[in-house]
Motif scaffolding. Structure first.
Motif, PDB file in Angstrom:
ATOM      1  N   LEU A 208       0.073  -1.483 -21.772  1.00 25.11           N
ATOM      2  CA  LEU A 208       1.038  -1.089 -20.746  1.00 25.11           C
ATOM      3  C   LEU A 208       1.101  -2.107 -19.633  1.00 25.11           C
ATOM      4  CD1 LEU A 208      -0.772   0.301 -18.095  1.00 25.11           C
ATOM      5  CD2 LEU A 208      -1.374   1.717 -20.041  1.00 25.11           C
ATOM      6  N   SER A 209       2.200  -2.081 -18.925  1.00 26.26           N
ATOM      7  CA  SER A 209       2.273  -2.753 -17.630  1.00 26.26           C
ATOM      8  C   SER A 209       2.413  -1.635 -16.606  1.00 26.26           C
ATOM      9  CB  SER A 209       3.443  -3.736 -17.571  1.00 26.26           C
ATOM     10  OG  SER A 209       4.662  -3.058 -17.655  1.00 26.26           O
ATOM     11  N   ARG A 210       1.910  -1.877 -15.407  1.00 29.57           N
ATOM     12  CA  ARG A 210       1.981  -0.808 -14.423  1.00 29.57           C
ATOM     13  C   ARG A 210       1.813  -1.343 -13.015  1.00 29.57           C
ATOM     14  NH1 ARG A 210      -3.815   2.206 -15.299  1.00 29.57           N
ATOM     15  NH2 ARG A 210      -5.115   0.495 -14.606  1.00 29.57           N
ATOM     16  N   ASN A 211       2.250  -0.519 -12.095  1.00 25.90           N
ATOM     17  CA  ASN A 211       1.922  -0.645 -10.685  1.00 25.90           C
ATOM     18  C   ASN A 211       0.983   0.515 -10.414  1.00 25.90           C
ATOM     19  OD1 ASN A 211       3.677  -2.865  -9.831  1.00 25.90           O
ATOM     20  ND2 ASN A 211       5.313  -1.468 -10.399  1.00 25.90           N
ATOM     21  N   LEU A 212      -0.126   0.246  -9.739  1.00 22.64           N
ATOM     22  CA  LEU A 212      -1.151   1.257  -9.512  1.00 22.64           C
ATOM     23  C   LEU A 212      -1.556   1.203  -8.052  1.00 22.64           C
ATOM     24  CD1 LEU A 212      -3.132   3.248 -11.077  1.00 22.64           C
ATOM     25  CD2 LEU A 212      -4.747   1.349 -11.025  1.00 22.64           C
ATOM     26  N   ILE A 213      -1.489   2.346  -7.375  1.00 17.32           N
ATOM     27  CA  ILE A 213      -1.895   2.401  -5.977  1.00 17.32           C
ATOM     28  C   ILE A 213      -2.820   3.582  -5.750  1.00 17.32           C
ATOM     29  CG2 ILE A 213       0.195   1.261  -5.126  1.00 17.32           C
ATOM     30  CD1 ILE A 213       1.149   4.076  -4.183  1.00 17.32           C
ATOM     31  N   CYS A 214      -3.560   3.513  -4.663  1.00 18.23           N
ATOM     32  CA  CYS A 214      -4.396   4.630  -4.219  1.00 18.23           C
ATOM     33  C   CYS A 214      -3.986   4.946  -2.791  1.00 18.23           C
ATOM     34  CB  CYS A 214      -5.874   4.244  -4.273  1.00 18.23           C
ATOM     35  SG  CYS A 214      -6.970   5.527  -3.635  1.00 18.23           S
ATOM     36  N   VAL A 215      -3.827   6.227  -2.494  1.00 15.03           N
ATOM     37  CA  VAL A 215      -3.477   6.662  -1.148  1.00 15.03           C
ATOM     38  C   VAL A 215      -4.339   7.865  -0.786  1.00 15.03           C
ATOM     39  CG1 VAL A 215      -1.566   8.106  -1.963  1.00 15.03           C
ATOM     40  CG2 VAL A 215      -1.555   7.276   0.383  1.00 15.03           C
ATOM     41  N   ASP A 216      -4.820   7.873   0.459  1.00 17.98           N
ATOM     42  CA  ASP A 216      -5.599   9.017   0.931  1.00 17.98           C
ATOM     43  C   ASP A 216      -4.673  10.191   1.185  1.00 17.98           C
ATOM     44  OD1 ASP A 216      -7.794   6.987   2.979  1.00 17.98           O
ATOM     45  OD2 ASP A 216      -8.025   7.638   0.907  1.00 17.98           O
ATOM     46  N   GLY A 217      -5.186  11.376   0.902  1.00 26.30           N
ATOM     47  CA  GLY A 217      -4.448  12.593   1.194  1.00 26.30           C
ATOM     48  C   GLY A 217      -4.566  12.959   2.661  1.00 26.30           C
ATOM     49  N   VAL A 218      -3.895  14.014   3.027  1.00 25.92           N
ATOM     50  CA  VAL A 218      -3.950  14.512   4.387  1.00 25.92           C
ATOM     51  C   VAL A 218      -5.102  15.492   4.480  1.00 25.92           C
ATOM     52  CG1 VAL A 218      -2.697  15.827   6.137  1.00 25.92           C
ATOM     53  CG2 VAL A 218      -1.473  14.223   4.664  1.00 25.92           C
ATOM     54  N   GLY A 219      -5.975  15.302   5.446  1.00 30.24           N
ATOM     55  CA  GLY A 219      -7.111  16.196   5.635  1.00 30.24           C
ATOM     56  C   GLY A 219      -6.660  17.575   6.086  1.00 30.24           C
TER      57      GLY A 219
END
Length: 111
Positions: A85-96
């Motif tokens: 696969l090709s992909r864009n991958l990100i991580c984001v923090d949720g709202v506390g």
């Protein structure tokens, strides 16, 4: 605070894809992750983003994401990734629970 991995995926090689999909889910579970979305129809509501397949995974926190991504278990799945696969991958923090993550100014601007 939960952290979310968002992946915009374009499958490529079917055999490598099957191997990747066979290996990756157990590694996510091992590090406390759970799938919230794994494919399914995508409808663009605004803009010109046209992803083919979205995967959304919730982890307990960013440390769990980092541990998962750097793990020897996930490395086995990653060995198939470039062909699968090709992909864009990100991580984001949720709202506390107290709304601790807020966007009040544009990113990169003075506060």
């Amino acid at each position: 605070m939960s952290a979310y991995v968002i992946s915009d995926v374009v499958p490529q090689d079917e055999e490598a894809w099957k191997a990747y999909v066979r290996l990756a889910p157990a590694t996510i579970e091992k590090y406390g992750g759970r799938y919230l979305a794994r494919g399914g129809p995508v409808r663009t509501m605004e803009g010109n983003w046209s992803p083919r397949l979205i995967v959304l995974v919730e982890f307990p926190d960013r440390a769990a994401v980092e541990a998962w991504y750097a793990s020897p278990q996930y490395a086995e799945a990653l060995a198939f990734r470039s062909k699968a696969l090709s992909r864009n991958l990100i991580c984001v923090d949720g709202v506390g629970t107290h709304g601790s993550t807020r966007v009040e100014t544009l990113p990169g601007t003075a506060r």
